[in-house]
Design a protein around this motif. Structure first.
Motif, PDB file in Angstrom:
ATOM      1  N   LEU A  71       0.704  -1.138   0.050  1.00 10.71           N
ATOM      2  CA  LEU A  71       0.045  -0.128   0.039  1.00 10.71           C
ATOM      3  C   LEU A  71       0.936   1.420  -0.206  1.00 10.71           C
ATOM      4  O   LEU A  71       0.713   2.160  -0.746  1.00 10.71           O
ATOM      5  N   ILE A  79       1.113   4.026  -2.793  1.00  7.25           N
ATOM      6  CA  ILE A  79       0.609   5.368  -2.942  1.00  7.25           C
ATOM      7  C   ILE A  79       1.855   6.025  -3.413  1.00  7.25           C
ATOM      8  O   ILE A  79       1.748   7.012  -4.015  1.00  7.25           O
ATOM      9  N   SER A 138      -6.531  -0.399   5.355  1.00 13.27           N
ATOM     10  CA  SER A 138      -6.058   0.195   4.289  1.00 13.27           C
ATOM     11  C   SER A 138      -6.419   1.548   3.956  1.00 13.27           C
ATOM     12  O   SER A 138      -5.620   2.424   3.734  1.00 13.27           O
ATOM     13  N   THR A 140      -4.463   5.256   4.152  1.00 11.20           N
ATOM     14  CA  THR A 140      -4.517   5.805   2.961  1.00 11.20           C
ATOM     15  C   THR A 140      -5.036   7.225   3.371  1.00 11.20           C
ATOM     16  O   THR A 140      -4.357   8.229   2.846  1.00 11.20           O
ATOM     17  N   SER A 148      -2.903  10.739   2.880  1.00 10.85           N
ATOM     18  CA  SER A 148      -3.404  11.724   2.137  1.00 10.85           C
ATOM     19  C   SER A 148      -3.217  13.046   2.970  1.00 10.85           C
ATOM     20  O   SER A 148      -2.715  13.871   2.522  1.00 10.85           O
ATOM     21  N   ILE A 186      -9.212   6.950  -3.042  1.00 16.62           N
ATOM     22  CA  ILE A 186      -9.067   5.930  -1.844  1.00 16.62           C
ATOM     23  C   ILE A 186      -9.266   4.555  -2.330  1.00 16.62           C
ATOM     24  O   ILE A 186      -8.637   3.749  -2.022  1.00 16.62           O
ATOM     25  N   LEU A 196      -6.963   2.614  -4.905  1.00 16.46           N
ATOM     26  CA  LEU A 196      -5.883   2.198  -4.222  1.00 16.46           C
ATOM     27  C   LEU A 196      -6.197   1.205  -3.263  1.00 16.46           C
ATOM     28  O   LEU A 196      -5.310   0.123  -3.343  1.00 16.46           O
TER      29      LEU A 196
END
Ligand code: MEV
Length: 320
Positions: free
Chosen positions: A75, A79, A112, A116, A120, A132, A135
């Motif tokens: 993850l 990103i 997750s 995220t 962010s 989001i 991803l």
């Protein structure tokens, strides 16, 4: 840039109708469960390492020490690559979750989503819900094989949704509140295993399984209409029972789930079904104020290791 500590959280989820059928493009209904949540906290740190602390799963390591295919590492790398963050500023990320794992409540997607959202905020990326959810879906694929995307969607959007693969998410506009009990068999169940089992069974008997999924789809559409005001709670309960019956035929129920479902119905629930991948994990029962305590007590006596109450309100949010 001056990096500030921040945190974000994400709820669990339950699937009211349509699990497994969702993997094969049929519609499904899911709601967030805010009584349980995953929390990610990020703070700037010195040096050039990213430190990941996830005591619930015994992780205390740097990003480089984790295998690249570990969901947390995957993850963070995704990103970084997607949003062209050349070098992640050193930070420590702490992850904690009260969502039972391997229980059909969306714990992996919630972790997750929380991470995220926190990243962010930390990097000022201002990611929106579709970004989001997309991803997190990539990470869900690493964890669950071929998930439909329903878990990352409902957990990101945090409202009752009608989900159908490759179609826009449809919010469900409830006209009255509903109360569900979520009863845990205590048997761990991996979504990847049950989804894989159904895939193999479907390959052997394509027509039969497609018929099951079509029947579930018809139930799901009726359920959506009832949730939106055209029908009764008794009819909604009956649809839960029908959906459970088809999941039994598909082969993803088990003795413990069947016992809790039957117990809930016998003790006054409008209806009940397994929820999520099945083969263990959780079941749900639709109850009223009058029946809730009787059903809860009966579920515990019948072997549920935990019973959560969740209400969905016309505003859209589910409250514990
Ligand atoms: C898991 O929460 C629901 C399943 O339908 C799998 C999926 O849709 O990804 C079993």
């Amino acid at each position: 840039m001056n990096y500030q500590s921040c945190s974000a959280n994400a709820p669990g989820k339950i699937i009211l109708f349509g699990e497994h059928a969702a993997v094969y493009g049929r519609p499904a209904i899911a709601i967030p469960v805010t009584q349980v949540k995953a929390i990610a906290e990020i703070s700037p740190s010195f040096g050039n390492e990213i430190r990941i602390l996830a005591p619930d799963i015994h992780i205390d390591s740097t990003l480089h020490e984790l295998p690249a295919n570990h969901p947390l590492a995957a993850l963070l790398n995704l990103i970084q690559n997607t949003y062209k963050i050349n070098d992640f500023e050193a930070f420590t990320i702490r992850v904690h979750s009260t969502i039972p794992v391997a229980a059909g409540l969306g714990s992996s997607a919630a972790v997750s989503v929380a991470i995220t959202r926190a990243i962010s905020q930390f990097f000022g990326l201002a990611l929106d819900n579709p970004q989001i959810s997309n991803l997190v879906y990539e990470i869900e694929k690493i964890q669950h094989g071929s998930p439909s995307g329903i878990d990352n969607s409902v957990i990101t959007y945090q409202q009752p949704i009608l989900f159908q693969r490759d179609l826009p998410i449809l919010p469900i506009n409830l006209t009255q509140p509903f109360t569900f009990l979520v009863g845990d068999t205590g048997i761990p169940s991996k979504t990847s295993a049950s989804v894989g089992k159904v895939r193999k069974a479907r390959e052997m008997e394509l027509d039969r399984y497609n018929q099951y999924f079509d029947e579930i789809a018809a139930i799901t559409v009726k359920a959506k209409n009832i949730l939106e005001g055209s029908g009764t709670i008794t009819q909604l309960g009956e649809l839960l029972n029908q959906n459970h019956g088809i999941l039994q035929k598909i082969g993803v129920s088990c003795h413990a789930l069947d016992t809790l479902v039957t117990t809930a119905i016998d003790s006054g629930a409008y209806g009940a079904k397994l929820c999520g991948g099945g083969d263990g994990g959780n079941m749900i029962a639709l109850v009223s104020e009058k029946t809730i305590e009787k059903v809860r007590a009966a579920l515990i006596v019948a072997g549920a290791v935990r019973v959560i109450t969740t209400n969905i309100e016309p505003t859209g949010q589910a409250h514990g």
